[in-house]
Design an enzyme around this catalytic site. Structure first.
Site, PDB file in Angstrom:
ATOM      1  N   CYS A 133      -8.404 -26.193   7.021  1.00 60.87           N
ATOM      2  CA  CYS A 133      -7.420 -25.419   7.734  1.00 60.87           C
ATOM      3  C   CYS A 133      -6.741 -26.159   8.950  1.00 60.87           C
ATOM      4  O   CYS A 133      -7.292 -27.027   9.168  1.00 60.87           O
ATOM      5  CB  CYS A 133      -7.947 -23.965   8.601  1.00 60.87           C
ATOM      6  SG  CYS A 133      -9.013 -24.435  10.145  1.00 60.87           S
ATOM      7  N   HIS A 138      -7.625 -20.156  10.559  1.00 59.07           N
ATOM      8  CA  HIS A 138      -9.108 -20.571   9.948  1.00 59.07           C
ATOM      9  C   HIS A 138      -9.613 -19.548   8.906  1.00 59.07           C
ATOM     10  O   HIS A 138     -10.123 -19.940   8.076  1.00 59.07           O
ATOM     11  CB  HIS A 138      -9.991 -20.863  10.951  1.00 59.07           C
ATOM     12  CG  HIS A 138     -11.257 -21.308  10.433  1.00 59.07           C
ATOM     13  ND1 HIS A 138     -11.905 -22.336  10.088  1.00 59.07           N
ATOM     14  CD2 HIS A 138     -12.486 -20.303  10.536  1.00 59.07           C
ATOM     15  CE1 HIS A 138     -13.208 -22.217   9.823  1.00 59.07           C
ATOM     16  NE2 HIS A 138     -13.442 -21.098   9.844  1.00 59.07           N
ATOM     17  N   CYS A 184     -13.797 -28.106   6.642  1.00 63.70           N
ATOM     18  CA  CYS A 184     -12.705 -27.122   6.395  1.00 63.70           C
ATOM     19  C   CYS A 184     -11.291 -27.723   6.540  1.00 63.70           C
ATOM     20  O   CYS A 184     -10.948 -28.568   7.332  1.00 63.70           O
ATOM     21  CB  CYS A 184     -12.791 -26.109   7.421  1.00 63.70           C
ATOM     22  SG  CYS A 184     -11.452 -24.995   7.502  1.00 63.70           S
ATOM     23  N   ASP A 194       0.858  -1.250   0.008  1.00 58.06           N
ATOM     24  CA  ASP A 194      -0.019  -0.173   0.089  1.00 58.06           C
ATOM     25  C   ASP A 194       0.675   1.269   0.035  1.00 58.06           C
ATOM     26  O   ASP A 194       2.049   1.192   0.586  1.00 58.06           O
ATOM     27  CB  ASP A 194      -0.986   0.099   1.034  1.00 58.06           C
ATOM     28  CG  ASP A 194      -1.876   1.033   1.252  1.00 58.06           C
ATOM     29  OD1 ASP A 194      -1.951   1.977   0.386  1.00 58.06           O
ATOM     30  OD2 ASP A 194      -2.553   1.104   2.209  1.00 58.06           O
ATOM     31  N   SER A 195       0.419   2.381  -0.718  1.00 53.64           N
ATOM     32  CA  SER A 195       1.255   3.658  -0.697  1.00 53.64           C
ATOM     33  C   SER A 195       1.518   4.248   0.550  1.00 53.64           C
ATOM     34  O   SER A 195       2.392   5.044   0.570  1.00 53.64           O
ATOM     35  CB  SER A 195       0.613   4.426  -1.862  1.00 53.64           C
ATOM     36  OG  SER A 195      -0.452   5.370  -1.136  1.00 53.64           O
ATOM     37  N   GLY A 203      -0.614   6.225   1.751  1.00 56.31           N
ATOM     38  CA  GLY A 203      -1.679   7.265   1.657  1.00 56.31           C
ATOM     39  C   GLY A 203      -2.853   7.067   2.800  1.00 56.31           C
ATOM     40  O   GLY A 203      -3.152   8.022   3.397  1.00 56.31           O
ATOM     41  N   PHE A 204      -3.503   5.929   2.775  1.00 59.88           N
ATOM     42  CA  PHE A 204      -4.677   5.653   3.810  1.00 59.88           C
ATOM     43  C   PHE A 204      -3.891   5.851   5.191  1.00 59.88           C
ATOM     44  O   PHE A 204      -4.838   6.561   5.989  1.00 59.88           O
ATOM     45  CB  PHE A 204      -4.880   4.158   3.700  1.00 59.88           C
ATOM     46  CG  PHE A 204      -6.326   3.890   4.483  1.00 59.88           C
ATOM     47  CD1 PHE A 204      -7.443   4.458   4.316  1.00 59.88           C
ATOM     48  CD2 PHE A 204      -5.907   3.157   5.802  1.00 59.88           C
ATOM     49  CE1 PHE A 204      -8.533   4.133   5.035  1.00 59.88           C
ATOM     50  CE2 PHE A 204      -6.887   2.904   6.567  1.00 59.88           C
ATOM     51  CZ  PHE A 204      -8.285   3.444   6.379  1.00 59.88           C
ATOM     52  N   ASP A 207      -8.443  -7.024  -0.557  1.00 60.57           N
ATOM     53  CA  ASP A 207      -7.700  -7.235   0.671  1.00 60.57           C
ATOM     54  C   ASP A 207      -8.615  -6.518   1.811  1.00 60.57           C
ATOM     55  O   ASP A 207      -9.446  -5.805   1.752  1.00 60.57           O
ATOM     56  CB  ASP A 207      -6.295  -6.581   0.862  1.00 60.57           C
ATOM     57  CG  ASP A 207      -6.419  -4.976   0.936  1.00 60.57           C
ATOM     58  OD1 ASP A 207      -6.441  -4.576   2.153  1.00 60.57           O
ATOM     59  OD2 ASP A 207      -6.977  -4.127   0.074  1.00 60.57           O
ATOM     60  N   CYS A 218      -9.231 -26.981  11.873  1.00 61.09           N
ATOM     61  CA  CYS A 218     -10.416 -27.958  11.636  1.00 61.09           C
ATOM     62  C   CYS A 218      -9.665 -29.524  11.205  1.00 61.09           C
ATOM     63  O   CYS A 218     -10.242 -30.454  11.771  1.00 61.09           O
ATOM     64  CB  CYS A 218     -11.266 -27.495  10.700  1.00 61.09           C
ATOM     65  SG  CYS A 218     -12.114 -25.891  10.992  1.00 61.09           S
TER      66      CYS A 218
END
Length: 376
Positions: free
Chosen positions: A311, A341, A309, A89-90, A92-93, A271, A314
């Protein structure tokens, strides 16, 4: 570089080739803000749960440890032991969300670090240099992330300035990629569409940045206060004005239902911190909605978080009751299981989405999936 394999309505099934490998879209990028997923998750774990792209943050790595230090250590991939694509990410946020005092000029933004208060200046060139030092696969253009309800009189000049900043980002990245000591000389730049909830500003900006023929395009400034319906409407009117032969990335979104709706509107990169953040608080995702393992109803529940699942929690045979016990005892293993998970769930959801598009049944899959999510 980006090849569409199948479309189903506006949904796109594609692959994106980078210097760090080819990824299959639609995809969800697992967020490791400071080069690590919160919750004691290693890069080996990320591979095991099907992560294709890891996302790290320019601002946070700049103020803590430092991008120049990371460059000396061989770049972000070597630093965190990850050989698949990374998007940065730049910053900026974070500049606009964490800084309580900031001053915006044409050159860039002056603000104070949220860690120790020291003064920082960041503009397009600085953001590109930091991301170049990190050596990420995909760098994001520096922009002003606007509140969704900002007034039109503020939004239009801001979006115009963000466009001018994008032009400067392009020039600086070309320069950096030409230098012999650059970590990743094939670093890609994605532009960002802004415009809050104003259709005409969004569309005009989408058309302008599309003319720049960048490797990818992002839609920013959503999921920041507007309703889900407003977000979907902005996607409906904006995405058709971005290049269909390039990846479209909806930044910071979101819930499983948000993703299902956005894929249907032509988005293929996502994301969000939800899976890891919620996991650390015992909130876990299933195909039938989100559950809170702290609830007393799971105290004697011997089932896995979700049947079938794959993961580590699980598939490893750990029960809801045991994980609840770990969480209440404040054992890190509990939050680790929940984070793993949730990330697996998101990555697997994207795989199911890709399969549905390939099979030409995405509309049906979306309807069925959203109905199930609302059952819990």
């Amino acid at each position: 570089m980006y090849k569409i394999l199948k479309t189903d309505g506006r949904a796109k099934r594609a692959e994106f080739n980078t210097v760090h490998g080819t990824v299959q879209t639609p995809l969800f990028m697992n967020v490791g803000t400071v080069a690590a997923i919160k919750g004691a998750v290693s890069t080996a774990d990320l591979k095991a749960i099907g992560t294709q792209v890891e996302l790290s943050n320019t601002y946070h790595l700049h103020v803590r440890t430092g991008d120049e230090t990371i460059k000396k250590l061989g770049g972000l991939h070597k630093f965190m032991n990850w050989d698949r694509p990374i998007l940065t990410d730049s910053g900026g946020f974070q500049v606009f969300s964490l800084a309580s005092i900031r001053k915006i000029k044409e050159e860039g933004v002056t603000f104070n670090s949220h860690i120790d208060g020291h003064k920082i200046f960041m503009g397009p060139e600085q953001s590109m240099r930091i991301q170049s030092n990190l050596g990420s696969t995909i760098a994001m253009a520096f922009d002003e992330c606007l509140p969704s309800k900002a007034g039109r009189e503020y939004v239009k000049p801001s979006v115009d300035r963000t466009y001018r900043w994008l032009l400067r980002c392009i020039d600086e990245m070309k320069r950096l990629n030409s230098l012999e000591d650059t970590v990743n000389r094939e670093q890609l730049l994605f532009g960002i569409n802004q415009g809050a909830v104003y259709e005409d500003i969004r569309i005009e900006n989408a058309q302008m940045i599309s003319e720049l023929d960048l490797p990818g395009y992002s839609i920013g400034g959503l999921a920041v206060g507007e309703t889900a319906e407003e977000m979907y409407h902005i996607l409906d009117v904006t995405v058709p004005h971005l290049p269909q032969d390039k990846p479209t990335y909806l930044m910071g979104v979101g819930t499983p239902e948000n993703i299902l709706e956005a894929v249907d509107r032509g988005v293929d990169f996502f994301d969000c911190v939800y899976p890891s953040r919620n996991g650390r608080h015992g909130h876990v995702y299933t195909h039938f909605g989100k559950i809170n393992l702290f609830n007393a109803q799971y105290e004697l529940d011997e089932r896995p978080i979700e049947d079938g699942c794959g993961c580590p929690a699980c598939a490893g045979g750990y029960s809801r009751a045991y994980i609840r016990h770990l969480l209440k005892a404040k054992e890190m293993l509990g939050l680790r299981f929940c984070v793993l998970h949730n990330l697996y769930y998101y990555n697997h959801l994207m795989s199911e989405i890709r399969d549905a598009i390939e099979a030409g049944r995405y509309a049906e899959f979306k309807k069925e999936s959203i109905a199930k999510l609302r059952e819990e």
